[in-house]
Design a protein around this motif. Structure first.
Motif, PDB file in Angstrom:
ATOM      1  N   ALA A 282      29.694 110.931  38.330  1.00 57.18           N
ATOM      2  CA  ALA A 282      30.873 111.040  39.305  1.00 57.18           C
ATOM      3  C   ALA A 282      31.387 112.616  40.009  1.00 57.18           C
ATOM      4  O   ALA A 282      31.587 112.868  41.011  1.00 57.18           O
ATOM      5  CB  ALA A 282      32.150 110.747  38.443  1.00 57.18           C
ATOM      6  N   SER A 283      30.858 113.463  38.977  1.00 58.26           N
ATOM      7  CA  SER A 283      31.140 115.089  39.353  1.00 58.26           C
ATOM      8  C   SER A 283      30.111 115.260  40.379  1.00 58.26           C
ATOM      9  O   SER A 283      30.110 115.906  41.476  1.00 58.26           O
ATOM     10  CB  SER A 283      31.156 115.903  38.399  1.00 58.26           C
ATOM     11  OG  SER A 283      29.786 115.818  37.433  1.00 58.26           O
ATOM     12  N   ALA A 284      28.902 114.873  40.387  1.00 52.58           N
ATOM     13  CA  ALA A 284      27.672 114.947  41.276  1.00 52.58           C
ATOM     14  C   ALA A 284      28.273 114.335  42.678  1.00 52.58           C
ATOM     15  O   ALA A 284      27.772 115.133  43.792  1.00 52.58           O
ATOM     16  CB  ALA A 284      26.429 114.436  40.903  1.00 52.58           C
ATOM     17  N   ALA A 285      28.835 113.160  42.784  1.00 49.74           N
ATOM     18  CA  ALA A 285      28.936 112.377  43.742  1.00 49.74           C
ATOM     19  C   ALA A 285      30.144 113.276  44.402  1.00 49.74           C
ATOM     20  O   ALA A 285      30.181 113.248  45.834  1.00 49.74           O
ATOM     21  CB  ALA A 285      29.532 111.013  43.267  1.00 49.74           C
ATOM     22  N   ALA A 286      31.209 113.760  43.819  1.00 46.72           N
ATOM     23  CA  ALA A 286      32.103 114.354  44.356  1.00 46.72           C
ATOM     24  C   ALA A 286      31.532 115.807  44.908  1.00 46.72           C
ATOM     25  O   ALA A 286      32.399 116.061  46.112  1.00 46.72           O
ATOM     26  CB  ALA A 286      33.320 114.789  43.406  1.00 46.72           C
ATOM     27  N   GLN A 287      30.864 116.438  44.405  1.00 46.32           N
ATOM     28  CA  GLN A 287      30.167 117.641  45.055  1.00 46.32           C
ATOM     29  C   GLN A 287      29.515 117.159  46.331  1.00 46.32           C
ATOM     30  O   GLN A 287      29.608 118.068  47.130  1.00 46.32           O
ATOM     31  CB  GLN A 287      29.374 118.333  43.783  1.00 46.32           C
ATOM     32  CG  GLN A 287      28.551 119.507  44.494  1.00 46.32           C
ATOM     33  CD  GLN A 287      29.431 120.713  44.879  1.00 46.32           C
ATOM     34  OE1 GLN A 287      30.867 120.434  44.493  1.00 46.32           O
ATOM     35  NE2 GLN A 287      28.909 121.801  45.640  1.00 46.32           N
ATOM     36  N   GLN A 288      28.794 116.141  46.319  1.00 44.80           N
ATOM     37  CA  GLN A 288      27.888 115.587  47.333  1.00 44.80           C
ATOM     38  C   GLN A 288      29.013 115.305  48.503  1.00 44.80           C
ATOM     39  O   GLN A 288      28.739 115.776  49.588  1.00 44.80           O
ATOM     40  CB  GLN A 288      27.053 114.538  46.907  1.00 44.80           C
ATOM     41  CG  GLN A 288      26.189 114.181  48.225  1.00 44.80           C
ATOM     42  CD  GLN A 288      24.946 114.849  48.574  1.00 44.80           C
ATOM     43  OE1 GLN A 288      24.851 115.849  48.180  1.00 44.80           O
ATOM     44  NE2 GLN A 288      24.014 113.975  48.979  1.00 44.80           N
ATOM     45  N   ARG A 289      30.055 114.851  48.152  1.00 46.65           N
ATOM     46  CA  ARG A 289      30.913 114.527  49.517  1.00 46.65           C
ATOM     47  C   ARG A 289      31.485 115.815  49.636  1.00 46.65           C
ATOM     48  O   ARG A 289      31.971 116.076  51.327  1.00 46.65           O
ATOM     49  CB  ARG A 289      32.040 113.602  48.661  1.00 46.65           C
ATOM     50  CG  ARG A 289      31.686 112.279  48.579  1.00 46.65           C
ATOM     51  CD  ARG A 289      32.707 111.303  48.317  1.00 46.65           C
ATOM     52  NE  ARG A 289      32.235 109.909  48.081  1.00 46.65           N
ATOM     53  CZ  ARG A 289      32.057 109.388  46.751  1.00 46.65           C
ATOM     54  NH1 ARG A 289      32.434 110.109  45.860  1.00 46.65           N
ATOM     55  NH2 ARG A 289      31.454 108.386  46.492  1.00 46.65           N
TER      56      ARG A 289
END
Length: 64
Positions: free
Chosen positions: A46-53
């Motif tokens: 979830a945190s990696a996806a948020a950073q990617q976004r």
């Protein structure tokens, strides 16, 4: 030659990994990566996806 063969057993006690943000990939592929991480929902996905976004919002939709 058989006496020269050795076996080895390893016990993994720690894993250190990093997530590579491929800013040179097309925006669609980067957004899909974030979507798939969110869908998988394991560990720090979830945190990696948020950073990617966040990175996608910052760099925009340009294609390299």
């Amino acid at each position: 030659m058989l006496p020269g063969i050795r076996g080895l057993r390893l016990d993994v006690t720690e894993v250190r990994a990093k997530f590579k943000y491929d800013d040179h990939k097309p925006a669609e592929q980067r957004a899909d990566t974030a979507r798939r991480l969110t869908g998988r929902g394991q560990g720090l996905d979830a945190s990696a996806a948020a950073q990617q976004r966040r990175r996608l919002d910052r760099t925009g939709t340009w294609n390299a």
